[in-house]
Scaffold this active site. Structure first.
Site, mmCIF file in Angstrom:
data_model
loop_
_atom_site.group_PDB
_atom_site.id
_atom_site.type_symbol
_atom_site.label_atom_id
_atom_site.label_comp_id
_atom_site.label_asym_id
_atom_site.label_seq_id
_atom_site.Cartn_x
_atom_site.Cartn_y
_atom_site.Cartn_z
ATOM 1 N N LYS A 195 -29.412 18.153 -23.375
ATOM 2 C CA LYS A 195 -29.616 16.848 -22.747
ATOM 3 C C LYS A 195 -28.924 15.796 -23.603
ATOM 4 O O LYS A 195 -29.233 15.637 -24.778
ATOM 5 C CB LYS A 195 -31.107 16.548 -22.616
ATOM 6 C CG LYS A 195 -31.383 15.160 -22.040
ATOM 7 C CD LYS A 195 -32.842 14.941 -21.752
ATOM 8 C CE LYS A 195 -33.088 13.529 -21.275
ATOM 9 N NZ LYS A 195 -34.499 13.278 -20.976
ATOM 10 N N ARG A 205 -34.797 4.927 -15.634
ATOM 11 C CA ARG A 205 -35.660 4.194 -16.570
ATOM 12 C C ARG A 205 -36.207 2.940 -15.921
ATOM 13 O O ARG A 205 -37.333 2.529 -16.193
ATOM 14 C CB ARG A 205 -34.895 3.873 -17.848
ATOM 15 C CG ARG A 205 -34.604 5.140 -18.661
ATOM 16 C CD ARG A 205 -33.793 4.841 -19.900
ATOM 17 N NE ARG A 205 -33.408 6.080 -20.580
ATOM 18 C CZ ARG A 205 -32.530 6.138 -21.580
ATOM 19 N NH1 ARG A 205 -31.947 5.032 -22.019
ATOM 20 N NH2 ARG A 205 -32.239 7.288 -22.138
ATOM 21 N N LYS A 217 -31.926 6.632 -27.907
ATOM 22 C CA LYS A 217 -32.467 7.995 -27.986
ATOM 23 C C LYS A 217 -31.524 8.938 -28.733
ATOM 24 O O LYS A 217 -31.628 10.158 -28.609
ATOM 25 C CB LYS A 217 -32.780 8.502 -26.579
ATOM 26 C CG LYS A 217 -33.835 7.648 -25.850
ATOM 27 C CD LYS A 217 -34.399 8.339 -24.609
ATOM 28 C CE LYS A 217 -35.545 7.529 -24.003
ATOM 29 N NZ LYS A 217 -36.221 8.228 -22.886
ATOM 30 N N GLU A 233 -28.047 24.574 -28.872
ATOM 31 C CA GLU A 233 -29.322 24.132 -28.277
ATOM 32 C C GLU A 233 -29.748 25.093 -27.159
ATOM 33 O O GLU A 233 -30.928 25.442 -27.036
ATOM 34 C CB GLU A 233 -29.182 22.720 -27.690
ATOM 35 C CG GLU A 233 -29.151 21.602 -28.723
ATOM 36 C CD GLU A 233 -30.556 21.213 -29.186
ATOM 37 O OE1 GLU A 233 -31.539 21.891 -28.830
ATOM 38 O OE2 GLU A 233 -30.667 20.212 -29.925
ATOM 39 N N LYS A 248 -27.797 18.421 -18.763
ATOM 40 C CA LYS A 248 -28.078 17.113 -18.156
ATOM 41 C C LYS A 248 -27.363 16.026 -18.928
ATOM 42 O O LYS A 248 -27.454 16.013 -20.161
ATOM 43 C CB LYS A 248 -29.577 16.877 -18.199
ATOM 44 C CG LYS A 248 -30.006 15.524 -17.704
ATOM 45 C CD LYS A 248 -31.462 15.325 -17.947
ATOM 46 C CE LYS A 248 -31.845 13.924 -17.520
ATOM 47 N NZ LYS A 248 -33.187 13.569 -17.844
ATOM 48 N N SER A 274 -29.927 10.074 -12.115
ATOM 49 C CA SER A 274 -30.066 8.852 -11.319
ATOM 50 C C SER A 274 -28.775 8.036 -11.249
ATOM 51 O O SER A 274 -28.392 7.561 -10.171
ATOM 52 C CB SER A 274 -31.209 8.007 -11.868
ATOM 53 O OG SER A 274 -30.989 7.669 -13.233
ATOM 54 N N TYR A 313 -31.424 13.774 -6.535
ATOM 55 C CA TYR A 313 -32.059 12.845 -5.603
ATOM 56 C C TYR A 313 -31.427 12.950 -4.222
ATOM 57 O O TYR A 313 -31.937 12.407 -3.260
ATOM 58 C CB TYR A 313 -31.970 11.416 -6.151
ATOM 59 C CG TYR A 313 -32.568 11.324 -7.538
ATOM 60 C CD1 TYR A 313 -33.946 11.260 -7.716
ATOM 61 C CD2 TYR A 313 -31.761 11.375 -8.676
ATOM 62 C CE1 TYR A 313 -34.508 11.236 -8.981
ATOM 63 C CE2 TYR A 313 -32.302 11.347 -9.949
ATOM 64 C CZ TYR A 313 -33.676 11.281 -10.097
ATOM 65 O OH TYR A 313 -34.218 11.268 -11.352
HETATM 66 C C1 PBG Z 1 -37.479 11.318 -19.704
HETATM 67 C C2 PBG Z 1 -36.461 11.665 -18.704
HETATM 68 C C3 PBG Z 1 -35.322 10.936 -18.398
HETATM 69 C C4 PBG Z 1 -34.743 11.555 -17.307
HETATM 70 C C5 PBG Z 1 -35.504 12.670 -17.003
HETATM 71 N N1 PBG Z 1 -36.566 12.732 -17.884
HETATM 72 C C6 PBG Z 1 -34.796 9.673 -18.977
HETATM 73 C C7 PBG Z 1 -34.476 9.621 -20.409
HETATM 74 O O1 PBG Z 1 -34.344 10.635 -21.077
HETATM 75 O O2 PBG Z 1 -34.357 8.501 -20.893
HETATM 76 C C8 PBG Z 1 -33.520 11.046 -16.601
HETATM 77 C C9 PBG Z 1 -33.405 11.409 -15.164
HETATM 78 C C10 PBG Z 1 -32.433 10.614 -14.368
HETATM 79 O O3 PBG Z 1 -31.722 9.722 -14.850
HETATM 80 O O4 PBG Z 1 -32.363 10.895 -13.168
HETATM 81 N N2 PBG Z 1 -37.605 12.124 -20.795
#
Ligand code: PBG
Length: 330
Positions: A195, A205, A217, A233, A248, A274, A313
């Site tokens: 990720k 968010r 992050k 990982e 991701k 998203s 989505y």
């Molecule tokens: C939270 C999480 C996130 C997403 C999935 N789980 C956001 C982040 O890591 O800040 C993102 C999903 C998306 O953007 O559709 N741990």
């Protein structure tokens, strides 16, 4: 006339021939629909940055999932919108919390639906980080303890798969151990293994009011520049007992999906996040892109790169389209 031995265009002559030589098929059963739940009743609260997506109260979530399931989508992945935040993310493992109640309601109404849940602390903390914060540090091992409690509370509510998205070290193994010791050997782990620290999570968010209040992050999510680290990982999560490994976001990381496909024989998931969803909608609203075509091309590309399953989505709209076009030579 040119004397050509090979004329690849022969195999593109019409829709029937293209259908015969098509290498990748996309079906509703490949898709996982990420959904947002919120407190309340009869609530379908539109998410302004993600057209067509809502925060659902539990009753409406069940209704929506009935439709989603009837379209052939076998799985949903739940995210809780919590207004009850504190520094310890204590609502994340409340046995009667929003997500826990959602799992029970869904498994009751639709026992055949694969219910998956996000496991991370960000929606439940003031600071918006996926783990606990001490001073300026997002602490690892203490966070994993809370994540295990959260995963266990979802298992107790009947979840099929938990999906840790927090990127703390060692959490997959710790969650596996916790679940097994409590008798939940059959609850699966869909691990967000590679990720990346991506700007494409922006609209999500906003939807959960979960953006980090301070800092970013990058001490736990990966540097977009790295490939070998992603392989490491992914391998660690396989070793720790992940049933499915995830990459991701998807679109800027198709190379990572393809390399993971070649390196591992466990199922691979990819998250069409998203920002990837919203930017296509934004361009379509301006008339710059055809929404349906862009959606299907993106999903097909992620599958072609090597993903077995895709969180998107677009899942519901894509499933409708696949149903509509079934049997037609598109
Ligand atoms: C939270 C999480 C996130 C997403 C999935 N789980 C956001 C982040 O890591 O800040 C993102 C999903 C998306 O953007 O559709 N741990």
């Amino acid at each position: 006339m040119m004397q050509l031995v090979h004329r690849p265009r022969r195999l593109r002559k019409n829709a029937a021939i293209r259908g015969l030589v098509r290498e990748t098929q996309l079906q509703p059963a490949d898709l996982i629909y990420p959904m947002f739940v919120a407190e309340g009743e009869k609530l379908r609260d539109p998410i302004s940055t993600m057209p067509g997506q809502f925060r659902f109260s539990v009753d409406e979530l069940v209704k929506e999932c009935q439709e989603v399931f009837s379209l052939g989508i076998g799985a949903v992945n739940l995210f809780g919108y919590s207004e009850d935040k504190d520094d310890q993310a204590s609502k994340s493992y409340d046995p009667n919390g929003l997500v826990q109640r959602s799992i029970r309601a869904l498994k009751d109404a639709l026992p055949g639906l694969c219910v998956q849940t996000d496991v991370a602390l960000d929606p439940y903390t003031h600071h918006g980080h996926d783990g606990l914060v001490v001073g300026d540090e997002i602490v690892n091992d203490e966070s994993v303890e809370v994540l295990c409690k959260m995963a266990l509370s979802h298992a107790e509510a009947g979840v099929d798969w938990v999906a840790p998205s927090d990127m703390m070290d060692g959490r997959v193994g710790a969650i596996r151990y916790t679940l097994d010791n409590a008798g939940f050997q059959n609850v699966g782990i869909l691990a967000y293994s590679a990720k990346y620290a991506s700007c494409f999570y922006g609209p999500f968010r906003g939807a959960l009011d979960s953006a980090p209040k301070k800092g970013d992050k990058k001490t736990y999510q990966m540097d977009p520049a790295n490939t070998r680290e992603a392989m490491r990982e992914l391998a660690m999560d396989v070793d720790e007992g992940a049933d499915v490994i995830m990459i991701k976001p998807a679109l800027s990381y198709l190379d990572i999906i393809a390399q993971a496909r070649a390196a591992f024989d466990v199922p691979i998931a990819a998250y069409n996040v998203s920002g990837e969803f919203s930017m296509i909608h934004a361009a379509a609203e301006k008339g710059w892109l055809d929404l349906e075509k862009a959606m299907m091309e993106v999903l097909m590309s992620i599958k072609r790169a090597g993903a077995d399953m895709i969180l998107s989505y677009f899942a519901k709209d894509a499933a409708k389209l696949l149903k509509r076009d079934f049997g037609k030579m598109v």
